[in-house]
Design a protein around this motif. Structure first.
Motif, PDB file in Angstrom:
ATOM      1  N   PRO B 528     103.893 -14.563  25.094  1.00 43.27           N
ATOM      2  CA  PRO B 528     103.375 -13.521  25.975  1.00 43.27           C
ATOM      3  C   PRO B 528     103.736 -12.142  25.461  1.00 43.27           C
ATOM      4  O   PRO B 528     104.651 -11.974  24.681  1.00 43.27           O
ATOM      5  N   GLY B 529     103.060 -11.170  25.922  1.00 40.03           N
ATOM      6  CA  GLY B 529     103.421  -9.812  25.557  1.00 40.03           C
ATOM      7  C   GLY B 529     102.198  -8.972  25.320  1.00 40.03           C
ATOM      8  O   GLY B 529     101.222  -9.425  24.726  1.00 40.03           O
ATOM      9  N   TRP B 530     102.271  -7.766  25.801  1.00 39.59           N
ATOM     10  CA  TRP B 530     101.208  -6.801  25.586  1.00 39.59           C
ATOM     11  C   TRP B 530     101.790  -5.716  24.731  1.00 39.59           C
ATOM     12  O   TRP B 530     102.937  -5.341  24.879  1.00 39.59           O
ATOM     13  N   ASP B 531     100.961  -5.219  23.854  1.00 37.93           N
ATOM     14  CA  ASP B 531     101.499  -4.215  22.945  1.00 37.93           C
ATOM     15  C   ASP B 531     100.397  -3.223  22.566  1.00 37.93           C
ATOM     16  O   ASP B 531      99.215  -3.501  22.751  1.00 37.93           O
ATOM     17  N   VAL B 532     100.839  -2.112  22.023  1.00 33.57           N
ATOM     18  CA  VAL B 532      99.872  -1.167  21.461  1.00 33.57           C
ATOM     19  C   VAL B 532      99.559  -1.660  20.058  1.00 33.57           C
ATOM     20  O   VAL B 532     100.463  -1.815  19.236  1.00 33.57           O
ATOM     21  N   LEU B 533      98.304  -1.931  19.821  1.00 36.86           N
ATOM     22  CA  LEU B 533      97.945  -2.518  18.527  1.00 36.86           C
ATOM     23  C   LEU B 533      98.065  -1.480  17.416  1.00 36.86           C
ATOM     24  O   LEU B 533      97.861  -0.285  17.647  1.00 36.86           O
ATOM     25  N   PRO B 534      98.398  -1.949  16.231  1.00 39.58           N
ATOM     26  CA  PRO B 534      98.430  -1.007  15.114  1.00 39.58           C
ATOM     27  C   PRO B 534      97.006  -0.559  14.765  1.00 39.58           C
ATOM     28  O   PRO B 534      96.021  -1.178  15.184  1.00 39.58           O
ATOM     29  N   GLU B 535      96.943   0.489  14.023  1.00 37.15           N
ATOM     30  CA  GLU B 535      95.634   1.020  13.612  1.00 37.15           C
ATOM     31  C   GLU B 535      94.859  -0.063  12.861  1.00 37.15           C
ATOM     32  O   GLU B 535      95.404  -0.773  12.015  1.00 37.15           O
ATOM     33  N   SER B 536      93.565  -0.183  13.205  1.00 46.71           N
ATOM     34  CA  SER B 536      92.768  -1.215  12.541  1.00 46.71           C
ATOM     35  C   SER B 536      91.639  -0.622  11.701  1.00 46.71           C
ATOM     36  O   SER B 536      90.939  -1.341  11.003  1.00 46.71           O
ATOM     37  N   PHE B 537      91.425   0.668  11.793  1.00 46.42           N
ATOM     38  CA  PHE B 537      90.371   1.307  10.996  1.00 46.42           C
ATOM     39  C   PHE B 537      91.061   2.135   9.913  1.00 46.42           C
ATOM     40  O   PHE B 537      91.902   2.991  10.212  1.00 46.42           O
ATOM     41  N   HIS B 538      90.741   1.834   8.685  1.00 53.26           N
ATOM     42  CA  HIS B 538      91.493   2.445   7.592  1.00 53.26           C
ATOM     43  C   HIS B 538      90.559   3.163   6.612  1.00 53.26           C
ATOM     44  O   HIS B 538      90.314   2.658   5.517  1.00 53.26           O
ATOM     45  N   PRO B 539      90.015   4.301   6.979  1.00 53.47           N
ATOM     46  CA  PRO B 539      89.154   5.009   6.022  1.00 53.47           C
ATOM     47  C   PRO B 539      89.952   5.538   4.845  1.00 53.47           C
ATOM     48  O   PRO B 539      91.088   6.004   5.014  1.00 53.47           O
TER      49      PRO B 539
END
Lengths: 300, 918
Positions: B528-539
């Protein structure tokens, strides 16, 4: 000069050990006599700052007993406690060196070494100096105790029951040691053994029930007893106002020594008291007087 | 001077007692035995090259608690009332105060103890040097000795000396300690109830837990020889220790009790009993019913009352109280500091007013980072960036992620007014006027600070729970014992003496495209756990980096740059990369022998191991173009030996759990975990390929997230085989009895860290599959699968595509190995030869003792040629075969190329080749 002024001590459980003791020690040897429970050890403990009195004042060579003066006072005191035992694991000389170091004896290493050996020579322990001190005989331990009490060149020496349990030879040797010392510094000798006092002390203090009853030369104590000590071949039955001192064996057989004012008891003959008998008689009379004074308010 | 004399007498007195001699003897024997055991027995057989720390740290684990026991044994020796009776005449005429005496005694004890504690480390270091691994980092020794041995020894000597002085006897002291321990817990709870915060009196820093772990590890290791190296944990990091980090990790747990020990010693000075106090008498009547009790009580009162005239004793007690107050104050201040930071992060993560992320069209074109790493881990940075808006709408603001511990000293944009808002790791820059479509904007920023990633000490139901969930639980706690002690938070600086790890946001702001909202975790984590996702768009952008570093530091970046030979204190270069994936790593490393494609940086004592690893890495880099159709040359690589993060509370952490150690690849930078680097075996090519090349292949296709690891391992193994770096006969697996269970786990259910699956079983299955369908057809099928998203996105679909492409039935293969975890064990039985006329007839049976359908070849070798035959044996099935040949048979061999997946045991191996001659 050491002065005790109106010193009293009552323990937490209510036991009164001392009641207004005044004592002044100037020079020479002072013998302190008293029966068991008289308050001798309490008095000595107060004298060497091991115990706080409940009341009264102490002063040492002009220094009042204040927190500020404590360290200085301690430097002036030498003390051989009644139950002295050296630190286990140290040899005689190591033990003395420890005492010297802790007391900050202001000597160079070589000079201190010389002093240690001199002291050991003086107390006749030089040959046993490197042996573990806790394996010394009783007499040797007392002599080592005396050496430790002197290591820092005190100005006043307190010796508590030093000859108890020693054989006569050791006792005499010890007596000689402290007699020599008393020529240089005041010495307070507390003991049960009147013979030691008789042999060494020009001044005697008698304490009983926490009060100082006598302070003067032994001769004065004997003088007080003179004419009131009687020899009776057998104790008469009933109370004839006799105070029993003890049973003695002399050339005429067994007899009882009693105190009976200035008139002889029945069958009694006056005797010349020894210091021990004088002391016993003195204490017995004091005890009787004390009982009388306690009883008198009721009878009146 | 007096102290030295007291030290001498303390030594003489302790040496005179059996207790001290015995305690010291046992202490030295046990603690010196550990490095000796490592030197004599473990060194030749360890699966890793042992460094100096491997001799020292296991010793420390035992020695720390042993030191505490020794300190207690010596401090209690010749202390208390009975010992003081002997010492009284020594002190009676001394001008020394009680406090002077007791404190000097304590110092003498400490001076006696400390040289004893130095012996085992010296033995460990001598043995390590004799083994060819002299200690590289003096701080490891100094810090650990100081914080784990010297201070615990000194404090426990103080505590026990004080307690015995107060209580009179050791038994009394033990009782006082027990009562005090309970009372301190009550104090903690009381503080919590009244103030909402509390200070805990931890004892972990005294080493009992560490000692327990050591004993547990040893017993487990001896009980189960298979797991010996794993359980005993011989491998210990030789990475340098950062004293500041060590202190920050140590003191929050130690200061409270340390303050108590100072207080106890300070107060105990009043209990030396040199001058008995005069107490008010309590008269008890002669007929009082409790007269005996009352008198006893008063005697006890007299015995345990502090001494009289306590001038210096009051000072000592005052110092004790002040020290305790300071210690508690420090801990509380730290607690409040991290509570503030954690609250800030929590509010930011759980609040509703997130900054709006940047639309994908707003991108940085070029980005220049200039700056300096200052001694102590501070960064001083200047960033110049050009950002343009490729969207159809104007952009009124920009949103960035930046390390919260980097202060923004200045920010300016040419021809625009800007205002900033900052909260935790988020930065919003309002633009006035907004950045219009097609417009560009040049930014200049100046930043300074010590970037950190605090590991907040907040409990959760699971360790892996997200910060937001844990902190929510912390805020809603009902009982004091549920309250986490935030003072134990570890700051985890990005730059320490141990290592440098500057990730996204640590080198200045990074544009944020992904939402900051809390998101459920990927299904594969199963926790379980909610988190702030790391950046997924990498221009990608054009990045220029120019970073000066202090002397002794070596760094590399994910573009493959390292410090130049011309200026060895400067990292300089440019490349095209995504800022959100750009990373700088390094530490007190040294350049090691490298190849033309690989620049290797290792820990100072490990340069001789570099050659061991360079070969594989060089091969992978050189052959990368052959790994998969369309994959480009990876170019030059910067390879670092990567020590585990510093955990002073568990120096073995990260090395102990060696099976979790995996390579990390960031662009052109490869970080090899120290545990893998020092391994006797070189790192596996498949692991490196898996990290270095797979992403380039899988980037074109969205696959089932829960099976991502399976795809990576599967395709990575195919790549390795294409590059010719794989095991030529990998389809068979050999295992010790206790490993068979791990080999029988279905591929789809195997956890990520399962070495036997990803390093042994899956390569064997790929080899089997390749044997069945052919390498080229297999690669073609995978290519087809990857290029067509309509063909499904899971492993079953992939196997289906391979089946369709090759025409070889693979449904059972998928079911057996991916879903069931089958493990065939094959051998030949009942093999017989008979002469029938002028021909030879060979009969026999192929028995599958294990599980799963096995399609395997047997080869009959005769005088003139070989006669292959493919047989299929199902679970427990025994399949008969018969050869009828003209020439004389010589031998019968099961799967001579070893391309048929099966478990080979010593027993089955004997029945794989049957000689037929004679």
């Amino acid at each position: 000069m050491i002065q005790l002024n109106r010193i009293s001590k009552t323990y937490a459980d209510g036991t009164q050990a001392l009641a207004g003791v005044d004592l002044e020690i100037r020079s020479g040897m002072l013998g302190l006599l008293g029966p068991n429970g008289a308050g001798k050890t309490t008095l000595l403990s107060i004298l060497v700052l091991a115990l706080e009195p409940s009341a009264g004042a102490r002063s040492y060579f002009g220094m009042a007993d204040t927190a500020k003066n404590r360290s200085s006072i301690r430097e002036t005191l030498g003390y051989l406690p009644q139950e002295f035992s050296p630190v286990t694991g140290l040899s005689g000389i190591q033990y003395l060196e420890l005492c010297a170091r802790v007391r900050k004896v202001p000597l160079s290493r070589k000079a201190l070494r010389r002093r240690l050996w001199a002291l050991l020579e003086a107390v006749e322990l030089a040959s046993a100096a490197r042996r573990p001190a806790d394996r010394y005989s009783g007499g040797m331990q007392r002599r080592l105790g005396l050496a430790q009490a002197l290591i820092h060149s005190p100005r006043f020496l307190v010796v508590d029951e030093p000859t108890a349990g020693l054989d006569p030879e050791e006792r005499i040797r010890f007596r000689n040691l402290i007699t020599d010392l008393a020529e240089e510094i005041p010495v307070l000798l507390s003991t049960h053994i009147v013979e030691d006092i008789e042999a060494t002390c020009p001044r005697l203090a008698v304490i009983a029930s926490g009060r100082l009853l006598f302070d003067g030369p032994p001769g004065a104590l004997m003088q007080r007893a003179h004419g009131s000590l009687w020899r009776v071949p057998r104790m008469p039955e009933g109370d004839h106002g006799l105070v029993y001192v003890g049973r003695r064996v002399d050339s005429r057989g067994i007899a009882h020594h009693v105190v009976h004012g200035t008139s002889p008891p029945v069958g009694g003959e006056a005797i010349r008291p020894t210091l021990e008998e004088a002391c016993s008689a003195f204490l017995a009379l004091e005890a009787e007087q004390s009982l009388d004074s306690e009883a008198s308010p009721e009878t009146s | 001077m007096l102290l030295l004399h007291l030290l001498r007498f303390e030594l003489i007195l302790q040496a005179a007692t059996l207790r001290a001699r015995f305690a010291t003897g046992v202490y030295l024997a046990l603690t010196c035995a550990v490095p000796s055991w490592t030197f004599i027995f473990l060194r030749p057989h360890a699966p890793v090259s042992l460094g100096a720390a491997s001799y020292w740290v296991p010793t420390l684990q035992l020695q720390q608690f042993a030191t505490v026991l020794l300190a207690v044994a010596l401090a209690g020796n010749r202390s208390g009332t009975s010992a003081f009776k002997e010492l009284w005449p020594v002190m009676s005429a001394s001008a020394m105060s009680n406090s002077g005496w007791l404190l000097r005694r304590w110092v003498a004890l400490v001076l006696l103890l400390l040289p004893v504690t130095v012996v085992p480390p010296v033995v460990a270091m001598v043995l390590a040097t004799a083994a060819g691994h002299p200690p590289q980092d003096p701080w490891l020794l100094v810090c650990t000795w100081c914080l784990r041995l010297a201070i615990p020894a000194a404090s426990m000597a103080a505590l026990w000396l004080g307690l015995v002085t107060i209580a009179g006897t050791e038994l009394g002291a033990a009782l006082v300690l027990m009562v005090a321990r309970g009372s301190l817990d009550q104090v903690s709870s009381g503080l919590y109830n009244h103030l909402g915060t509390t200070v805990r009196f931890y004892t972990e820093w005294l080493g009992f837990a560490s000692f327990q772990r050591w004993v547990y590890g040893l017993t487990q290791a001896l009980r189960s020889p298979s797991a010996f190296w794993h359980q005993y944990g011989t491998a210990v990091s030789d990475g340098p220790l950062d004293p500041r980090q060590a202190w920050e990790q140590w003191y929050p747990g130690a200061l409270a009790l340390l303050g108590i020990t100072v207080l106890v010693l300070g107060v105990a000075t009043a209990f030396v009993h040199r001058t008995r106090r005069d107490l008010g008498p309590s008269l008890v009547g002669e007929r009082h019913p409790l007269r005996t009790f009352a008198k006893t009580w008063h005697r006890l009162r007299e015995t345990y009352t502090p001494d009289a005239a306590p001038r210096w004793e009051l000072v000592a007690a005052g110092v004790g109280f002040t020290t305790l107050a300071l210690c508690l104050g420090l801990v509380l201040a730290r607690q409040q500091h991290y509570l503030g930071l954690a609250s800030e992060r929590f509010q930011e993560e759980t609040g509703q007013n997130h900054f709006e992320p940047v639309p994908p069209g707003v991108q940085a074109k070029d980005w220049a980072i200039t700056g300096e790493v200052l001694p102590g881990g501070r960064l001083d940075l200047q960033v110049v960036a050009t950002i343009s808006n490729g969207e159809a709408d104007p952009a009124p603001h920009l949103a960035f992620t930046v390390n919260p511990f980097l202060q923004l000293r200045g920010i300016e944009a040419i021809a625009r007014d800007i205002s900033i808002q900052r909260s935790w790791d988020r930065l919003k820059v309002e633009l006035d006027p907004p950045l219009g479509p097609g417009e560009s904007l040049e930014f200049r920023m100046a930043l300074t600070g010590r970037p950190q990633h605090p590991d907040f000490h907040v409990h959760g139901w699971y360790n892996s729970e997200s910060f937001a969930l844990k902190f929510k639980g912390f805020l809603g706690r009902n009982y004091p014992n549920l309250a986490s002690d935030l003072a134990l938070t570890k700051p985890r600086p990005a730059i320490s003496r141990r290592r440098v790890d500057l990730g996204p946001g640590d080198l200045g702001p990074v544009l944020r495209y992904t939402t900051w909202e809390l998101t459920p975790p990927p299904v594969e984590d199963l926790e379980p756990g909610w988190d702030v996702l790391p950046e997924s768009f990498h221009p990608a952008l054009d990045l220029r980096i120019d970073l000066r570093v202090p002397k002794g530091l070596q760094i590399a970046d994910s573009c493959g740059h390292t410090l130049s030979n011309d200026d060895p204190r400067r990292l300089q270069g440019s490349c095209r990369t995504a800022l959100s994936t750009f990373r700088i790593r390094g530490g007190r490393l040294v350049p090691a022998p490298s190849s033309d494609r690989v620049t290797m940086l290792t820990l100072p004592g490990h340069t001789h191991l570099a050659r061991h690893q360079t070969q594989t890495i060089g091969d992978v880099a050189r052959l990368s173009v052959h790994a998969w159709p369309g994959v480009e040359d990876v170019g030059a690589l910067a390879v670092l030996e990567w020590p585990p993060a510093a955990r002073f509370d568990d120096l073995r952490h990260g090395m102990h759990h060696w099976s979790w150690a995996t390579l990390e690849v960031h662009g052109q930078m490869v970080s090899i975990p120290e545990r893998l680097f020092v391994g006797r075996e070189p790192i596996s090519a498949s692991q490196l390929v898996g990290r270095l090349l797979i992403q380039r292949v899988l980037a074109t296709r969205t696959l089932e997230a829960s099976q991502g690891h399976v795809f990576r391992a599967f395709i990575g193994e195919l790549m390795v085989r294409r590059m010719g770096l794989g095991d030529p006969h990998p389809a068979t697996v050999a295992a010790r009895p206790w490993e068979i269970e791990s080999l029988s786990v279905p591929v789809l259910e195997a956890p990520r860290g399962m070495q036997l699956m990803w390093g042994t079983k899956l390569p064997a299955l790929v080899a089997d599959l390749e044997g069945r369908v052919g390498r080229d057809r297999l690669v073609e099928a995978v290519e087809r699968f990857l290029s067509n998203s309509e063909l499904g996105s899971d492993a079953r679909s992939l196997i289906g595509v391979i089946e369709a492409q090759s025409g070889v039935p693979l449904t059972r293969f998928y079911e057996d190995y991916f879903e069931r975890g089958s493990l065939p064990t094959l051998y030949l039985e009942d093999v017989g030869v008979e002469r029938v006329g002028d021909r030879w007839r060979v009969r026999g049976r192929l028995h599958n003792e294990g599980t799963g359908q096995s399609v395997c070849q047997i080869v009959l070798k005769s005088e003139l040629r070989e006669h292959p035959r493919t047989l299929t044996a199902d679970d427990g099935e025994s399949v008969g075969f018969e050869f009828d040949i003209e020439d004389r048979p010589l031998s019968l061999q099961l799967d001579p190329r070893r391309i048929c997946h099966r478990l080979v045991t010593p027993a089955s191996e004997k029945k794989e080749r049957i000689p037929l001659v004679g």
